[in-house]
Design an enzyme around this catalytic site. Structure first.
Site, PDB file in Angstrom:
ATOM      1  N   LYS A 108      13.886  -2.020  11.119  1.00 17.99           N
ATOM      2  CA  LYS A 108      13.459  -2.237  12.609  1.00 17.99           C
ATOM      3  C   LYS A 108      12.275  -3.174  12.832  1.00 17.99           C
ATOM      4  CE  LYS A 108      13.232   2.457  12.419  1.00 17.99           C
ATOM      5  NZ  LYS A 108      13.422   3.782  12.897  1.00 17.99           N
ATOM      6  N   LYS A 163       2.822   0.024   2.431  1.00 20.99           N
ATOM      7  CA  LYS A 163       2.256  -0.004   3.830  1.00 20.99           C
ATOM      8  C   LYS A 163       0.881  -0.147   3.717  1.00 20.99           C
ATOM      9  CE  LYS A 163       5.887   2.292   6.182  1.00 20.99           C
ATOM     10  NZ  LYS A 163       6.245   3.457   7.256  1.00 20.99           N
ATOM     11  N   LYS A 189      15.450  -5.212   2.842  1.00 20.54           N
ATOM     12  CA  LYS A 189      16.175  -4.039   3.352  1.00 20.54           C
ATOM     13  C   LYS A 189      16.203  -4.465   5.043  1.00 20.54           C
ATOM     14  CE  LYS A 189      14.080  -0.228   5.019  1.00 20.54           C
ATOM     15  NZ  LYS A 189      13.597   1.335   4.941  1.00 20.54           N
TER      16      LYS A 189
HETATM   17  P1  AMP Z   1      13.159   4.754   8.817  1.00 17.65           P
HETATM   18  O1  AMP Z   1      13.949   3.834   9.641  1.00 17.65           O
HETATM   19  O2  AMP Z   1      12.548   3.798   7.612  1.00 17.65           O
HETATM   20  O3  AMP Z   1      12.438   5.599   9.322  1.00 17.65           O
HETATM   21  O4  AMP Z   1      14.541   5.314   7.858  1.00 17.65           O
HETATM   22  C1  AMP Z   1      15.236   6.436   8.423  1.00 17.65           C
HETATM   23  C2  AMP Z   1      16.257   6.782   7.330  1.00 17.65           C
HETATM   24  O5  AMP Z   1      17.406   5.821   7.357  1.00 17.65           O
HETATM   25  C3  AMP Z   1      15.811   7.007   5.983  1.00 17.65           C
HETATM   26  O6  AMP Z   1      16.659   7.874   5.589  1.00 17.65           O
HETATM   27  C4  AMP Z   1      16.295   5.686   5.240  1.00 17.65           C
HETATM   28  O7  AMP Z   1      16.416   5.795   4.054  1.00 17.65           O
HETATM   29  C5  AMP Z   1      17.357   5.166   6.175  1.00 17.65           C
HETATM   30  N1  AMP Z   1      17.388   3.823   5.938  1.00 17.65           N
HETATM   31  C6  AMP Z   1      16.481   2.941   6.482  1.00 17.65           C
HETATM   32  N2  AMP Z   1      16.829   1.461   6.593  1.00 17.65           N
HETATM   33  C7  AMP Z   1      18.064   1.719   5.661  1.00 17.65           C
HETATM   34  C8  AMP Z   1      18.809   0.700   5.312  1.00 17.65           C
HETATM   35  N3  AMP Z   1      18.440  -0.807   5.472  1.00 17.65           N
HETATM   36  N4  AMP Z   1      19.776   0.908   4.760  1.00 17.65           N
HETATM   37  C9  AMP Z   1      20.217   2.187   4.330  1.00 17.65           C
HETATM   38  N5  AMP Z   1      19.435   3.115   4.856  1.00 17.65           N
HETATM   39  C10 AMP Z   1      18.368   2.894   5.602  1.00 17.65           C
END
Ligand code: AMP
Ligand code: TRP
Length: 328
Positions: free
Chosen positions: A195, A111, A192
């Site tokens: 969002k 980031k 990955k």
């Molecule tokens: P974030 O959207 O990055 O704040 O992630 C929120 C939660 O969702 C965290 O526990 C991440 O590890 C999980 N997470 C985010 N993106 C993925 C993905 N593509 N696959 C699996 N878990 C995810």
């Protein structure tokens, strides 16, 4: 009963990846553990946010938690910023965490490379996350694989504090499910699902239109060859769809390979689209009922009061151990 805790950032609508990697695990384990689920709004502001959008995302995320099957009787549900003890605890932990450890975190490196002027909050973010976790003596933290490093740092921080000041915290462990720990982008399955992806076609949002969802899956990048076989290295597209299917149906990878042996990619994609659409239809209908309900406010009030007591007691204990203030 052991404790399980996790949080998500209120930055945009959550994706199918978030659901599979994090919320679904909370739902599946909510009978087994004393469960804590919160909205990490303080983490969200490590990167600039629009004020009105942030507010509406916070409420929307709570409604989504409930719509996904999080039971307010079995979980403490709360907003991180409504409990000031998280940041109080975080400060003491920051003073016991090395700059070098934080600057080595993969997410920070990624980031910070993207922005020239990044906030110092982006660097200290994992310490606040450690505070969120160890304030409640959480044993297990369900996260996707990308957050594993941060939970491991929380472990190191807890262990170090215990060693230096005497037993204060339970040492937490990440809880990572076998399947679907990382759901990949549908267009570029080496990235990955996120969002913040530039290509919206690669990401399924839980509040997406159902037809669009179906189209995104039917249009997912697949690999050369024709076999429905799990092989993340050589067939990342198909493997990702298998992961999604397996996570939403609770079938095993082997079972899916057998079910779709000699079937075409398009038949498999239709089956994946069916289960995804079925899952998000249920979530959306319950979400729409919940979003503006008073129930949400009373759940959050209860969550705030309950968690404040616990975090305050931990903060007082830490002050005592470190020698802050006047003491008893
Ligand atoms: P974030 O959207 O990055 O704040 O992630 C929120 C939660 O969702 C965290 O526990 C991440 O590890 C999980 N997470 C985010 N993106 C993925 C993905 N593509 N696959 C699996 N878990 C995810
Ligand atoms: N940093 C996590 C994320 O971006 C969110 C988070 C904040 C969290 N505090 C936490 C997750 C504590 C688990 C436990 O996904």
């Amino acid at each position: 009963m052991k404790k399980m805790l996790t949080g998500l950032q209120p930055t945009g609508v959550i994706t199918l990846g978030n659901y599979i990697g994090s919320i679904k695990q909370m739902v599946e384990n909510q009978n087994k553990y004393d469960s804590y689920l919160f909205v990490a709004d303080m983490h969200a502001i490590t990167i600039a946010q629009d004020k009105d959008e942030l507010r509406s995302n916070i409420r929307s995320l709570i409604a989504l938690y409930l719509a996904c099957g999080i039971d307010p009787q079995k979980n403490k549900i709360y907003i991180q910023s409504e409990n000031e003890y998280h940041t109080n605890i975080s400060w003491i932990l920051e003073c016991n965490t090395y700059f070098g450890e934080l600057s080595r975190m993969t997410q920070f490196k990624d980031k910070s490379l993207k922005n020239v002027n990044f906030s110092s909050g982006l660097l200290t973010y994992p310490v606040l996350m450690a505070a969120d976790i160890i304030a409640y003596d959480a044993h297990y933290v369900p996260v996707g694989i990308d957050q594993k490093q941060h939970v491991e740092l929380a472990r190191d921080i807890a262990e170090r504090f215990n060693k230096k000041y005497g037993e204060t915290f339970v040492v937490p462990a990440p809880l990572i499910s076998d399947n679907g720990t990382k759901i990949m982008d549908l267009v570029d399955p080496t990235k990955k699902m996120s969002k913040s992806s530039e290509n919206k076609k690669g990401t399924i949002l839980l509040l997406d239109d159902l037809n669009i969802t179906r189209k995104k899956i039917m249009g997912a990048t697949t690999d050369s060859g024709a076999e429905i076989k799990f092989d993340e290295e050589n067939k990342p597209g198909i493997s990702n769809l298998i992961n999604i299917y397996v996570s939403l149906t609770d079938k095993s990878i082997k079972e899916v390979e057998i079910m779709f042996k000699n079937k075409k990619y398009s038949e498999f994609k239709t089956a994946v689209a069916d289960v995804v659409v079925e899952t998000i239809t249920k979530i959306q209908s319950s979400y729409n009922k919940l979003l503006n309900s008073k129930e949400i406010d009373s759940i959050l009030d209860d969550g705030r009061e309950y968690t404040k007591k616990i975090a305050k007691a931990k903060f007082e204990l830490m002050k005592e151990k470190v020698g802050l203030g006047r003491g008893e």
